[in-house]
Design an enzyme around this catalytic site. Structure first.
Site, PDB file in Angstrom:
ATOM      1  N   GLY A 193     -83.562 110.566  79.124  1.00 33.08           N
ATOM      2  CA  GLY A 193     -82.254 110.963  79.649  1.00 33.08           C
ATOM      3  C   GLY A 193     -81.853 110.219  80.914  1.00 33.08           C
ATOM      4  O   GLY A 193     -80.996 110.687  81.658  1.00 33.08           O
ATOM      5  N   LEU A 194     -82.466 109.064  81.160  1.00 33.04           N
ATOM      6  CA  LEU A 194     -82.166 108.298  82.375  1.00 33.04           C
ATOM      7  C   LEU A 194     -81.331 107.057  82.084  1.00 33.04           C
ATOM      8  O   LEU A 194     -81.261 106.134  82.899  1.00 33.04           O
ATOM      9  CB  LEU A 194     -83.466 107.889  83.078  1.00 33.04           C
ATOM     10  CG  LEU A 194     -84.355 109.058  83.523  1.00 33.04           C
ATOM     11  CD1 LEU A 194     -85.645 108.538  84.126  1.00 33.04           C
ATOM     12  CD2 LEU A 194     -83.620 109.965  84.511  1.00 33.04           C
ATOM     13  N   GLY A 195     -80.714 107.012  80.911  1.00 32.28           N
ATOM     14  CA  GLY A 195     -79.816 105.906  80.587  1.00 32.28           C
ATOM     15  C   GLY A 195     -80.520 104.586  80.357  1.00 32.28           C
ATOM     16  O   GLY A 195     -79.946 103.525  80.595  1.00 32.28           O
ATOM     17  N   SER A 196     -81.780 104.623  79.874  1.00 34.46           N
ATOM     18  CA  SER A 196     -82.521 103.365  79.679  1.00 34.46           C
ATOM     19  C   SER A 196     -81.870 102.495  78.611  1.00 34.46           C
ATOM     20  O   SER A 196     -81.798 101.270  78.751  1.00 34.46           O
ATOM     21  CB  SER A 196     -83.988 103.642  79.329  1.00 34.46           C
ATOM     22  OG  SER A 196     -84.099 104.375  78.127  1.00 34.46           O
ATOM     23  N   SER A 197     -81.359 103.114  77.541  1.00 37.32           N
ATOM     24  CA  SER A 197     -80.726 102.306  76.484  1.00 37.32           C
ATOM     25  C   SER A 197     -79.406 101.718  76.964  1.00 37.32           C
ATOM     26  O   SER A 197     -79.048 100.598  76.607  1.00 37.32           O
ATOM     27  CB  SER A 197     -80.511 103.134  75.207  1.00 37.32           C
ATOM     28  OG  SER A 197     -79.543 104.134  75.411  1.00 37.32           O
TER      29      SER A 197
ATOM     30  N   LYS B  64     -79.418 106.064  85.210  1.00 40.29           N
ATOM     31  CA  LYS B  64     -78.454 107.059  85.705  1.00 40.29           C
ATOM     32  C   LYS B  64     -79.054 108.446  85.619  1.00 40.29           C
ATOM     33  O   LYS B  64     -79.955 108.707  84.826  1.00 40.29           O
ATOM     34  CB  LYS B  64     -77.151 106.999  84.895  1.00 40.29           C
ATOM     35  CG  LYS B  64     -77.214 107.575  83.480  1.00 40.29           C
ATOM     36  CD  LYS B  64     -76.816 109.025  83.429  1.00 40.29           C
ATOM     37  CE  LYS B  64     -77.037 109.757  82.147  1.00 40.29           C
ATOM     38  NZ  LYS B  64     -78.201 109.557  81.351  1.00 40.29           N
TER      39      LYS B  64
ATOM     40  N   GLU C 204     -74.575 100.717  72.765  1.00 41.28           N
ATOM     41  CA  GLU C 204     -74.929 102.142  72.803  1.00 41.28           C
ATOM     42  C   GLU C 204     -74.583 102.841  71.487  1.00 41.28           C
ATOM     43  O   GLU C 204     -75.300 103.730  71.038  1.00 41.28           O
ATOM     44  CB  GLU C 204     -74.184 102.832  73.957  1.00 41.28           C
ATOM     45  CG  GLU C 204     -74.850 102.697  75.298  1.00 41.28           C
ATOM     46  CD  GLU C 204     -76.021 103.645  75.440  1.00 41.28           C
ATOM     47  OE1 GLU C 204     -75.857 104.746  75.975  1.00 41.28           O
ATOM     48  OE2 GLU C 204     -77.118 103.297  74.976  1.00 41.28           O
TER      49      GLU C 204
ATOM     50  N   ASN D 128     -91.915  96.846  77.275  1.00 39.27           N
ATOM     51  CA  ASN D 128     -92.084  98.302  77.480  1.00 39.27           C
ATOM     52  C   ASN D 128     -92.315  99.050  76.174  1.00 39.27           C
ATOM     53  O   ASN D 128     -92.999 100.071  76.140  1.00 39.27           O
ATOM     54  CB  ASN D 128     -90.845  98.925  78.156  1.00 39.27           C
ATOM     55  CG  ASN D 128     -90.583  98.370  79.540  1.00 39.27           C
ATOM     56  OD1 ASN D 128     -90.051  97.280  79.665  1.00 39.27           O
ATOM     57  ND2 ASN D 128     -90.967  99.098  80.572  1.00 39.27           N
TER      58      ASN D 128
ATOM     59  N   ASP E  47     -73.084 106.791  80.216  1.00 40.36           N
ATOM     60  CA  ASP E  47     -74.294 106.072  80.642  1.00 40.36           C
ATOM     61  C   ASP E  47     -74.004 104.594  80.902  1.00 40.36           C
ATOM     62  O   ASP E  47     -74.415 104.037  81.921  1.00 40.36           O
ATOM     63  CB  ASP E  47     -75.399 106.193  79.582  1.00 40.36           C
ATOM     64  CG  ASP E  47     -76.013 107.580  79.531  1.00 40.36           C
ATOM     65  OD1 ASP E  47     -75.404 108.515  80.085  1.00 40.36           O
ATOM     66  OD2 ASP E  47     -77.086 107.727  78.926  1.00 40.36           O
TER      67      ASP E  47
END
Length: 416
Positions: free
Chosen positions: A162-166, A33, A213, A75, A224
């Site tokens: 900050g791209l909502g990977s978790s 996201k 989360e 990863n 997210d």
């Protein structure tokens, strides 16, 4: 001689699976996201606009009857296996405070014991393992026996940016575990390449993903996991989520400054600045809220009939919000550099997510010439940043057939 099929069913049941669950691998994906507007303000009850990013996290769950549960996260270089019989004997009463509850620090410490981590360990990668154990034990312990399975998760998303990977990770885990334990049905029909769950099932996936989360982030806003579950574009305020109607596809340049930072520390920093300077910071948060609301209005108009002037308004909103975020103390020299390079090419950028480094987004108007975008990307790459020319508004959590995944994804899941 008893039929082979029946023996397979019985071995699946013995491994902890409901009778109908056989040895098929389950393949799930969820998007990342970006927040267009409202980061940090959302924690204080304001509106945030979040959009699904066309970079995804993929999960493969392989049931078996080997008496082990394995987690492989290529990863971040994590590979762990637990003995199902040992997990079965654990006292998991610490999880039994209602179906979906607030996670306490005591629960997290107990999970560390289960995982075999030292109490004083500060390796953030271990939080991904704790989130898995929490979801596996919580969702699967309702069955007579915990299931034996192997899970691999591979992502196109960089972590800690900050791209909502978790959240995409937690959404994939929740969807796969709920499906394999038959809390929700597998929506994929024969010969379908991809399918999605019903609204009701998505609600349950989202609730459990939020718990994952919480294990990872402490007290996240919930935005997210919501955008990763539903996809598209969402308006989020005080726990209330609503989808934006047919938001236009917006092209963006996504830039990762590769400066690591802690969301928790940045959120705490804004909170402390608000307490120290309430008369200054509260109006900033109110103004960010107004920017989100205006952006939502413009996107609504664009869904009906996009016009060039809409993009000019979106660019102004991006500029104003970036200045506000700097005033909240969540900017960084790397993000200033991104804005400077973009501005030199007539483009407009802001941070997305927690700030303090991480990622920024640059709006790409439809009238932009290819060479101009290319020149911007080259200059940012020379500065040591990673750039993706992508778009926002991807589908949410989905289940895939093996044949529908492209080679890069299959290689990622195979650890190649």
């Amino acid at each position: 001689m008893e039929p082979l099929g029946r023996r397979r069913v019985e071995s699946a049941v013995a491994a902890g699976f409901p009778g109908s669950m056989l040895s098929e691998a389950l393949l799930v994906s969820a998007p990342g996201k970006v927040i267009l507007h409202g980061e940090h303000a959302v924690v204080h009850g304001k509106v945030a606009l979040a959009v699904a990013l066309n970079l995804r996290t993929f999960l493969r769950l392989q049931p078996h009857n080997g008496g082990k549960v394995g987690l492989n996260l290529p990863n971040i270089g994590i590979k762990q296996t637990w003995d199902v019989a040992r997990l079965q004997l654990l006292d998991t009463s610490f999880l039994e405070q209602g179906d979906i509850t607030v996670i306490t620090s005591e629960q997290v410490e107990k999970l560390k014991e289960v995982a075999g981590f030292r109490e004083d360990s500060a390796d953030h990668r271990q939080l991904a393992v704790l989130a898995f154990l929490y979801l596996y034990l919580s969702i699967c312990r309702k069955h007579r026996a915990l299931p034996s399975l192997d899970i691999v998760v591979w992502s196109e998303l960089p972590t800690g940016a900050g791209l909502g990977s978790s959240a995409a990770y937690s959404v994939c885990l929740a969807a796969a575990l709920l499906t394999v334990c038959e809390e929700i049905p597998n929506p994929l029909k024969d010969k379908e390449p991809v399918s999605r769950w019903t609204e009701e099932d998505l609600e349950l996936i989202n609730k459990w993903a939020f718990q994952g989360e919480r294990v990872i982030h402490g007290s996240p806003s919930g935005v997210d996991n919501a955008v990763s579950t539903w996809g598209g574009a969402l308006r989020y305020q005080q726990g209330k989520i609503s989808s934006l109607k047919r938001p236009p596809a917006l092209k963006i340049l996504l830039t990762n400054t590769k400066i690591p930072r802690s969301t928790k520390i940045l959120v705490a920093g804004v909170r402390s600045r608000l307490l120290k300077f309430p008369g200054i910071v509260a109006p900033l948060l109110t103004s960010i809220d107004a920017i989100s609301v205006e952006c939502e209005r413009v996107l609504g108009e664009m869904a009906a009939a996009p016009a060039p002037e809409h993009y000019l308004v979106l660019e102004e909103l991006i500029d104003m919000n970036q200045h506000h975020l700097n005033a909240l103390g969540v900017g960084h020299a790397s993000l200033d550099r991104l804005c400077q390079v973009a501005r030199a090419h007539g483009l407009h950028s802001k941070l997305t997510g927690a700030g303090g480094g991480g990622c920024g987004i640059t709006l790409l108007r439809p009238d932009l010439e290819g060479p101009e975008v290319e020149a911007t990307k080259q200059e940012l790459t020379r500065d040591g940043f990673d750039c993706w020319e992508t778009s926002i508004g991807a589908p949410g959590v989905s289940v895939h057939s093996a044949a529908s995944l492209d080679a890069a994804v299959r290689q990622g899941l195979d650890g190649l």
